[in-house]
Enzyme design. Sequence first.
Site, PDB file in Angstrom:
ATOM      1  N   ASP A   1      46.085  37.421  49.194  1.00 13.36           N
ATOM      2  CA  ASP A   1      45.082  38.476  48.969  1.00 13.36           C
ATOM      3  C   ASP A   1      45.665  39.841  49.338  1.00 13.36           C
ATOM      4  OD1 ASP A   1      42.789  39.953  48.685  1.00 13.36           O
ATOM      5  OD2 ASP A   1      41.535  38.653  49.916  1.00 13.36           O
TER       6      ASP A   1
ATOM      7  N   HIS B   1      38.257  36.626  38.727  1.00 13.95           N
ATOM      8  CA  HIS B   1      38.132  37.789  39.612  1.00 13.95           C
ATOM      9  C   HIS B   1      39.076  38.921  39.234  1.00 13.95           C
ATOM     10  CE1 HIS B   1      37.145  39.932  43.282  1.00 13.95           C
ATOM     11  NE2 HIS B   1      38.423  39.970  43.637  1.00 13.95           N
TER      12      HIS B   1
HETATM   13  C1  HEM Z   1      42.244  41.049  43.655  1.00 14.41           C
HETATM   14  C2  HEM Z   1      40.084  37.920  46.646  1.00 14.41           C
HETATM   15  C3  HEM Z   1      36.175  40.795  46.777  1.00 14.41           C
HETATM   16  C4  HEM Z   1      38.537  44.106  44.211  1.00 14.41           C
HETATM   17  C5  HEM Z   1      41.979  39.949  44.432  1.00 14.41           C
HETATM   18  C6  HEM Z   1      42.852  38.809  44.580  1.00 14.41           C
HETATM   19  C7  HEM Z   1      42.247  37.947  45.433  1.00 14.41           C
HETATM   20  C8  HEM Z   1      40.984  38.520  45.808  1.00 14.41           C
HETATM   21  C9  HEM Z   1      42.784  36.617  45.905  1.00 14.41           C
HETATM   22  C10 HEM Z   1      44.201  38.614  43.867  1.00 14.41           C
HETATM   23  C11 HEM Z   1      45.360  39.118  44.648  1.00 14.41           C
HETATM   24  C12 HEM Z   1      45.350  40.599  44.871  1.00 14.41           C
HETATM   25  O1  HEM Z   1      45.712  41.393  43.996  1.00 14.41           O
HETATM   26  O2  HEM Z   1      44.953  40.968  45.975  1.00 14.41           O
HETATM   27  C13 HEM Z   1      38.824  38.440  46.948  1.00 14.41           C
HETATM   28  C14 HEM Z   1      37.848  37.786  47.769  1.00 14.41           C
HETATM   29  C15 HEM Z   1      36.751  38.578  47.798  1.00 14.41           C
HETATM   30  C16 HEM Z   1      37.047  39.755  46.999  1.00 14.41           C
HETATM   31  C17 HEM Z   1      38.060  36.451  48.466  1.00 14.41           C
HETATM   32  C18 HEM Z   1      35.446  38.384  48.515  1.00 14.41           C
HETATM   33  C19 HEM Z   1      35.272  37.563  49.524  1.00 14.41           C
HETATM   34  C20 HEM Z   1      36.470  41.942  46.097  1.00 14.41           C
HETATM   35  C21 HEM Z   1      35.592  43.077  45.949  1.00 14.41           C
HETATM   36  C22 HEM Z   1      36.270  44.008  45.227  1.00 14.41           C
HETATM   37  C23 HEM Z   1      37.565  43.449  44.916  1.00 14.41           C
HETATM   38  C24 HEM Z   1      34.184  43.180  46.518  1.00 14.41           C
HETATM   39  C25 HEM Z   1      35.857  45.389  44.784  1.00 14.41           C
HETATM   40  C26 HEM Z   1      34.643  45.842  44.731  1.00 14.41           C
HETATM   41  C27 HEM Z   1      39.753  43.561  43.868  1.00 14.41           C
HETATM   42  C28 HEM Z   1      40.747  44.279  43.083  1.00 14.41           C
HETATM   43  C29 HEM Z   1      41.801  43.376  42.898  1.00 14.41           C
HETATM   44  C30 HEM Z   1      41.439  42.156  43.582  1.00 14.41           C
HETATM   45  C31 HEM Z   1      40.662  45.711  42.583  1.00 14.41           C
HETATM   46  C32 HEM Z   1      43.097  43.647  42.127  1.00 14.41           C
HETATM   47  C33 HEM Z   1      42.871  43.327  40.674  1.00 14.41           C
HETATM   48  C34 HEM Z   1      44.125  43.576  39.864  1.00 14.41           C
HETATM   49  O3  HEM Z   1      44.324  44.712  39.456  1.00 14.41           O
HETATM   50  O4  HEM Z   1      44.900  42.633  39.654  1.00 14.41           O
HETATM   51  N1  HEM Z   1      40.860  39.746  45.189  1.00 14.41           N
HETATM   52  N2  HEM Z   1      38.306  39.625  46.501  1.00 14.41           N
HETATM   53  N3  HEM Z   1      37.647  42.193  45.459  1.00 14.41           N
HETATM   54  N4  HEM Z   1      40.203  42.306  44.133  1.00 14.41           N
HETATM   55 FE1  HEM Z   1      39.230  40.938  45.262  1.00 14.41          FE
END
Ligand code: HEM
Length: 390
Positions: free
Chosen positions: A214, A305
Amino acid sequence: SRRRLFAAGGAAAVGVAGTAVAGGLVGRATASEHPTPATESLLVPFHGEHQAGVATRPQTHAVVAAYTLRGGATLEAAGRMMRLVTDDARRLTAATPALNDQEPALAQIPARLTVTVGFGSGLFSKLGLTDEQPAGLIDLPAFRIDRLQPAWSGGDLILQVCADDPLVVAHALRQLTKTLRTFTTGRWVQRGFTQTTAQLDGAGAGRNLMGQVDGTANPGPDTPDFAPLVWAGGPGWFSGGTTMVVRRIAMQLDTWDELDTAGKEIAVGRRLHNGAPLTGSLETDEPDFTVTDTTGLPVIPAFAHIARARHTNDTERFLRRAYNYDDGLTDSGLIFTTFQADIARQYLPVQQRLADNDLMNEWTTPIGSATFALPPGCSPDGYLGEGLLP
Ligand code: HEM
């Protein structure tokens, strides 16, 4: 640790355990340079154009605490409060005891301590400063997925205290809370952790409690994109500041455990074992949302996601600096924290898309939410919020 100090910064660094915050020492490693763990100082400079704790490589332990201003708070008292908080933070982050520190030994452990301070919209309205509230700071609207609890939401003032030693974090928070007591009451506190540097060395982003890597697609502090995305421009008191969104997002790990690996990977669009996108093989590979499988379906589904969270234009990007939390036997998740110059422009469209549709919503629930404006950093003879509060 003495040996590490010598290796990290030479004799000057050792002095910090008891004495000076002199310019040479503070100037050695800036947070924005994002030094590698082997060479970086165990002290993160407190003074500078921006507050520390944002561009700083995430420490392993964090606490975020929100406070409510006491009734009848005056501008003059708020200014005094910020001078005192700054004085504590300045000393503690230099590994020196705060004034009236009852446990000086706990203050003298260099562990990359940062203290970051922010103001909620309530502070601006209570002090008659609504005209000074930065345009970048808004209260978030209610989202369909929200199950917000007052116990984790709102706040007039926030402290984010991070360090690589939980004892240092606990001591700093206690000292700062003592200082704030005359001016505020405590509202909520959330404690979190990331993986240790030793386990992560060279391995990319850390993992969350769902087992996912993450933090991969994040603007790096050493890239040219970072400053315009994170720091607010001028003119005015907020120039060099940023805004902070704190969402407490619970994970339903029992039902997550019922999914097989393929299901878990589809939910996020990346592989569990190394965080690579489903269309690539390395964590650093760019996801390709146009690739289809033999049946003609996208390899990364449109509701995965990362497909929903990915920016649709360059203004929709921000820094994620989340911490895991694990309280009691059934409450685990993320203290999901972001920093951006402007919440409405950068964060809101992404959050709205995820609230409308994101496979991960099946196993995650936002239970807390708060937003803050973080004033710029200050000089050795200044204080945080000095452009706003007298
Ligand atoms: C990407 C987990 C909530 C925005 C990711 C990734 C994971 C992850 C595993 C892929 C790896 C990375 O690029 O970091 C989670 C979990 C969440 C959560 C477990 C809640 C418990 C959120 C929320 C937002 C968000 C609330 C924004 C409002 C993003 C963004 C990316 C991302 C912008 C990158 C997307 C990209 O350009 O590839 N998240 N996330 N996430 N997450 Fe989350």
